[in-house]
Design a protein around this motif. Structure first.
Motif, PDB file in Angstrom:
ATOM      1  N   LEU A 143       0.824  -1.205   0.000  1.00  0.00           N
ATOM      2  CA  LEU A 143       0.000   0.000   0.000  1.00  0.00           C
ATOM      3  C   LEU A 143       0.864   1.262   0.000  1.00  0.00           C
ATOM      4  O   LEU A 143       0.539   2.231  -0.691  1.00  0.00           O
ATOM      5  N   VAL A 144       1.971   1.242   0.724  1.00  0.00           N
ATOM      6  CA  VAL A 144       2.880   2.386   0.716  1.00  0.00           C
ATOM      7  C   VAL A 144       3.413   2.621  -0.690  1.00  0.00           C
ATOM      8  O   VAL A 144       3.408   3.749  -1.187  1.00  0.00           O
ATOM      9  N   ARG A 145       3.870   1.569  -1.356  1.00  0.00           N
ATOM     10  CA  ARG A 145       4.370   1.712  -2.738  1.00  0.00           C
ATOM     11  C   ARG A 145       3.292   2.284  -3.653  1.00  0.00           C
ATOM     12  O   ARG A 145       3.559   3.153  -4.480  1.00  0.00           O
ATOM     13  N   PHE A 146       2.069   1.815  -3.513  1.00  0.00           N
ATOM     14  CA  PHE A 146       0.966   2.294  -4.332  1.00  0.00           C
ATOM     15  C   PHE A 146       0.747   3.797  -4.126  1.00  0.00           C
ATOM     16  O   PHE A 146       0.679   4.563  -5.086  1.00  0.00           O
ATOM     17  N   TYR A 147       0.639   4.225  -2.870  1.00  0.00           N
ATOM     18  CA  TYR A 147       0.379   5.644  -2.596  1.00  0.00           C
ATOM     19  C   TYR A 147       1.570   6.528  -2.952  1.00  0.00           C
ATOM     20  O   TYR A 147       1.389   7.664  -3.379  1.00  0.00           O
ATOM     21  N   GLU A 148       2.776   6.021  -2.818  1.00  0.00           N
ATOM     22  CA  GLU A 148       3.942   6.782  -3.275  1.00  0.00           C
ATOM     23  C   GLU A 148       3.870   7.001  -4.786  1.00  0.00           C
ATOM     24  O   GLU A 148       4.143   8.095  -5.278  1.00  0.00           O
ATOM     25  N   GLU A 149       3.478   5.971  -5.505  1.00  0.00           N
ATOM     26  CA  GLU A 149       3.385   6.076  -6.970  1.00  0.00           C
ATOM     27  C   GLU A 149       2.310   7.066  -7.387  1.00  0.00           C
ATOM     28  O   GLU A 149       2.540   7.912  -8.246  1.00  0.00           O
ATOM     29  N   ILE A 150       1.131   6.984  -6.795  1.00  0.00           N
ATOM     30  CA  ILE A 150       0.049   7.857  -7.271  1.00  0.00           C
ATOM     31  C   ILE A 150       0.231   9.307  -6.839  1.00  0.00           C
ATOM     32  O   ILE A 150      -0.175  10.213  -7.559  1.00  0.00           O
ATOM     33  N   THR A 151       0.844   9.519  -5.657  1.00  0.00           N
ATOM     34  CA  THR A 151       1.002  10.890  -5.180  1.00  0.00           C
ATOM     35  C   THR A 151       2.323  11.526  -5.611  1.00  0.00           C
ATOM     36  O   THR A 151       2.446  12.751  -5.617  1.00  0.00           O
ATOM     37  N   GLY A 152       3.312  10.709  -5.924  1.00  0.00           N
ATOM     38  CA  GLY A 152       4.639  11.235  -6.219  1.00  0.00           C
ATOM     39  C   GLY A 152       5.378  11.674  -4.963  1.00  0.00           C
ATOM     40  O   GLY A 152       6.414  12.325  -5.043  1.00  0.00           O
ATOM     41  N   LEU A 153       4.862  11.307  -3.800  1.00  0.00           N
ATOM     42  CA  LEU A 153       5.472  11.663  -2.521  1.00  0.00           C
ATOM     43  C   LEU A 153       6.118  10.436  -1.892  1.00  0.00           C
ATOM     44  O   LEU A 153       5.667   9.311  -2.118  1.00  0.00           O
ATOM     45  N   SER A 154       7.136  10.652  -1.100  1.00  0.00           N
ATOM     46  CA  SER A 154       7.790   9.552  -0.387  1.00  0.00           C
ATOM     47  C   SER A 154       7.179   9.392   0.995  1.00  0.00           C
ATOM     48  O   SER A 154       6.933  10.382   1.688  1.00  0.00           O
ATOM     49  N   ALA A 155       6.971   8.164   1.376  1.00  0.00           N
ATOM     50  CA  ALA A 155       6.439   7.874   2.707  1.00  0.00           C
ATOM     51  C   ALA A 155       7.561   7.912   3.729  1.00  0.00           C
ATOM     52  O   ALA A 155       8.715   7.620   3.416  1.00  0.00           O
TER      53      ALA A 155
END
Length: 136
Positions: free
Chosen positions: A16-28
């Motif tokens: 899920l972290v990888r997914f949200y990093e990809e869609i937002t362009g932000l690093s977790a």
């Protein structure tokens, strides 16, 4: 009072972290293997594993991949550009391509791997732009 974060409980934090990093362009920020945050300008999206539920009273408190009532919304500068950038990546999760809604936002709807509904939106009508720019 202000909303400062939304937390998603998942059985697979890394995915899920990888997914949200990809869609937002932000690093977790990954505090532990069981907890990460993606900080935006206004709020934080927290991602916690089912293991973290023990701190809130046990597994009965929340269930991973069960949301069917909330939408996680991100204001986008340009929904069309985001759609073009993410089209292949989100294709298995796409609910609705960019569409102008009756309330004046252009909206892109898709789900994350756990089934949570996500809305990327850009205000496009004058009233929606004024609402989000604080002029109304």
């Amino acid at each position: 009072m202000n909303i400062v974060s939304i937390r998603i409980i998942t059985a697979d934090v890394s995915n899920l972290v990888r997914f949200y990093e990809e869609i937002t362009g932000l690093s977790a920020i990954r505090y532990t293997p069981d907890f990460a945050e993606i900080k935006t300008g206004l709020a934080t999206l927290a991602i916690g594993s089912t293991n973290t539920l023990q701190f809130f009273g046990g597994e009965a408190v929340a269930h991973a991949a069960q949301n069917r009532s909330a939408i996680i919304e991100f204001r986008s500068e340009n929904v069309e550009a985001d759609y073009e950038r993410l089209k292949e990546f989100i294709s298995p999760y796409l609910v609705q391509p960019p569409t102008v809604m009756p309330w004046g936002n252009q909206s892109l709807l898709f789900r994350d791997p756990d089934g949570n509904l996500i809305n990327f939106f850009t205000p496009v009508s004058q009233a929606a732009v004024e609402k989000f720019d604080g002029k109304k």
